[in-house]
Scaffold this motif. Structure first.
Motif, mmCIF file in Angstrom:
data_model
loop_
_atom_site.group_PDB
_atom_site.id
_atom_site.type_symbol
_atom_site.label_atom_id
_atom_site.label_comp_id
_atom_site.label_asym_id
_atom_site.label_seq_id
_atom_site.Cartn_x
_atom_site.Cartn_y
_atom_site.Cartn_z
ATOM 1 N N VAL A 130 73.509 83.371 63.621
ATOM 2 C CA VAL A 130 74.038 84.554 64.059
ATOM 3 C C VAL A 130 74.486 84.310 65.286
ATOM 4 O O VAL A 130 75.509 85.029 65.642
ATOM 5 C CB VAL A 130 72.741 85.263 64.080
ATOM 6 C CG1 VAL A 130 72.945 86.621 64.601
ATOM 7 C CG2 VAL A 130 72.034 85.400 62.627
ATOM 8 N N LEU A 131 74.088 83.658 66.163
ATOM 9 C CA LEU A 131 74.611 83.391 67.612
ATOM 10 C C LEU A 131 76.014 82.825 67.369
ATOM 11 O O LEU A 131 76.809 83.013 68.384
ATOM 12 C CB LEU A 131 73.713 82.407 68.387
ATOM 13 C CG LEU A 131 73.988 82.251 69.952
ATOM 14 C CD1 LEU A 131 74.313 83.412 70.553
ATOM 15 C CD2 LEU A 131 73.148 81.398 70.687
ATOM 16 N N PHE A 132 76.127 81.854 66.675
ATOM 17 C CA PHE A 132 77.333 80.953 66.413
ATOM 18 C C PHE A 132 78.423 81.961 66.102
ATOM 19 O O PHE A 132 79.423 81.903 66.784
ATOM 20 C CB PHE A 132 77.058 80.014 65.430
ATOM 21 C CG PHE A 132 78.339 78.890 65.369
ATOM 22 C CD1 PHE A 132 78.607 77.677 66.269
ATOM 23 C CD2 PHE A 132 79.495 79.261 64.563
ATOM 24 C CE1 PHE A 132 79.352 76.995 66.041
ATOM 25 C CE2 PHE A 132 80.616 78.557 64.511
ATOM 26 C CZ PHE A 132 80.548 77.193 65.282
ATOM 27 N N GLY A 133 78.088 82.913 65.157
ATOM 28 C CA GLY A 133 79.030 83.898 64.601
ATOM 29 C C GLY A 133 79.480 84.903 65.667
ATOM 30 O O GLY A 133 80.442 85.329 65.722
ATOM 31 N N THR A 134 78.263 85.340 66.315
ATOM 32 C CA THR A 134 78.687 86.410 67.401
ATOM 33 C C THR A 134 79.504 85.739 68.734
ATOM 34 O O THR A 134 80.515 86.597 68.943
ATOM 35 C CB THR A 134 77.288 86.714 67.868
ATOM 36 O OG1 THR A 134 76.475 87.335 67.043
ATOM 37 C CG2 THR A 134 77.384 87.874 69.034
ATOM 38 N N VAL A 135 79.263 84.606 68.866
ATOM 39 C CA VAL A 135 80.148 84.064 69.882
ATOM 40 C C VAL A 135 81.549 83.548 69.640
ATOM 41 O O VAL A 135 82.378 84.005 70.231
ATOM 42 C CB VAL A 135 79.459 82.573 70.180
ATOM 43 C CG1 VAL A 135 80.434 81.901 71.216
ATOM 44 C CG2 VAL A 135 78.237 82.923 71.062
ATOM 45 N N LEU A 136 81.889 83.478 68.244
ATOM 46 C CA LEU A 136 83.066 83.184 67.641
ATOM 47 C C LEU A 136 83.809 84.612 67.643
ATOM 48 O O LEU A 136 85.055 84.544 68.154
ATOM 49 C CB LEU A 136 82.942 82.493 66.390
ATOM 50 C CG LEU A 136 84.194 82.266 65.607
ATOM 51 C CD1 LEU A 136 85.212 81.562 66.269
ATOM 52 C CD2 LEU A 136 84.260 81.918 64.138
ATOM 53 N N VAL A 137 83.250 85.573 67.278
ATOM 54 C CA VAL A 137 83.886 86.846 67.300
ATOM 55 C C VAL A 137 84.077 87.508 68.587
ATOM 56 O O VAL A 137 85.202 87.821 68.851
ATOM 57 C CB VAL A 137 82.798 87.981 66.603
ATOM 58 C CG1 VAL A 137 83.477 89.389 66.677
ATOM 59 C CG2 VAL A 137 82.739 87.638 65.004
#
Length: 333
Positions: A123-130
């Protein structure tokens, strides 16, 4: 020397430099896996890596040191390649993801997810990417003036970074003491608690994005000649820049999601690699190896420079990188 022969000599030199740098990275990996409260010899490390080690070596490498060391490898390599792409596209030696606001945007998104939702892992990975992509699009839109130009990108990026830092500060003051402590450790660029699964995700993402970057590297060489020359050679400069910068943004986001914003690695790796290779080559492979070596060496210093205290790796890279940035600013026009 004929142009074709010059290219062959340059490619051969880049290959040799890459192999030598990879050997340095392997030596640092073996050192990182072997040193600590339970010292392991290189033979024990190699045996454990191939599944022939004893139970202690398997546990130490598989659970304790392995994720940290290999996290450092892929975080540093991703930042090195991202810095090389951004500096080549923008044609400015200080236009790294740290300086132009990409890292700050990714950090602000990550801190918001940690404080408000307790995010971690995927979830953190995806949020940071966005967050990194959104901030990068904002920087590109605000700096667009008949194309993407170097100085405007840097100046707009610095302004956007200031806004993102304000959001980060707001999130830190809004959370609980526990949340603030976790967020501050992550913000300092720490490999102390790198998630094993996240390292695997970053490794896969890095391989894919590195292949894409290498496939696009001829465009970087053409773009270095200037937009007018690139257009005359049949390249659409703005489209090529957007694709290249998107690759760099994804690499930066993956590194930030894994270890937080490890400062100045992206700024330092590419110029060092270009200077070693010479010939004005983009040198994406050497930049990745230099970034990995810087991060690994900095993490070893962070762990063992002060006995009994494990510093975040971002503290060490900041101590080295900040004077380097000041030197670039002082000698530039």
């Amino acid at each position: 020397m004929q142009p074709r022969r010059r290219r062959l000599v340059g490619a051969r030199r880049e290959l040799v430099v890459t192999v030598v740098l990879l050997a340095v990275v392997v030596a640092l990996v073996l050192t990182g896996l072997g040193v600590g409260e339970i010292p392991l010899s290189p033979a024990q490390v190699v045996a454990a890596a191939f599944g022939h080690g004893d139970a202690i070596a398997d546990f130490v490498i598989g659970q304790l040191r392995g994720p940290r060391v290999f996290g450092a490898v892929f975080v540093g390599a991703a930042l090195g390649v991202a810095g090389a792409i951004v500096q080549s596209v923008v044609r400015n030696p200080i236009a790294s993801p740290d300086v132009i606001g990409v890292t700050s945007g990714a950090s602000a998104a990550g801190i918001t997810a940690i404080v408000l939702f307790g995010a971690s892992g995927g979830v953190l990975f995806g949020t940071v990417l966005v967050g990194a992509v959104v901030v990068s699009l904002a920087i590109a839109a605000l700096s667009w003036q008949r194309g993407i130009t170097g100085n405007r990108v840097v100046l707009v990026g610095i302004g956007v970074a200031a806004i993102c830092l304000a959001v980060t500060g707001w999130m830190l003051t809004s959370g609980t003491v526990t949340q603030a402590g976790t967020a501050l450790l992550w913000l300092s660029g720490s490999l102390n608690a790198v998630d094993r699964n996240l390292v695997v995700v970053l490794a896969v993402a890095f391989v894919v994005l590195m292949v894409l970057a290498l496939l696009q590297s001829p465009r970087l060489t053409v773009l270095a000649l200037g937009d007018e020359v690139a257009s005359a050679l049949g390249l659409r400069p703005d489209r090529a820049k957007v694709l290249l910068l998107l690759t760099a943004v994804c690499l930066t986001a993956g590194a930030v999601a894994t270890a937080g914003p490890v400062s100045f690695v992206a700024l330092m790796a590419a110029p060092i690699a270009r200077r070693i290779v010479g010939g004005g080559r983009v040198a994406l492979g050497p930049a990745a190896a230099v970034g990995a070596a810087i991060t690994l060496a900095s993490d070893l210093v962070a762990q063992f420079a002060i006995p009994g205290t494990a510093l975040p790796v971002g503290v060490v890279t900041g101590v080295v990188g900040a004077p380097y940035l000041l030197w670039l600013l002082a000698r530039g026009r």
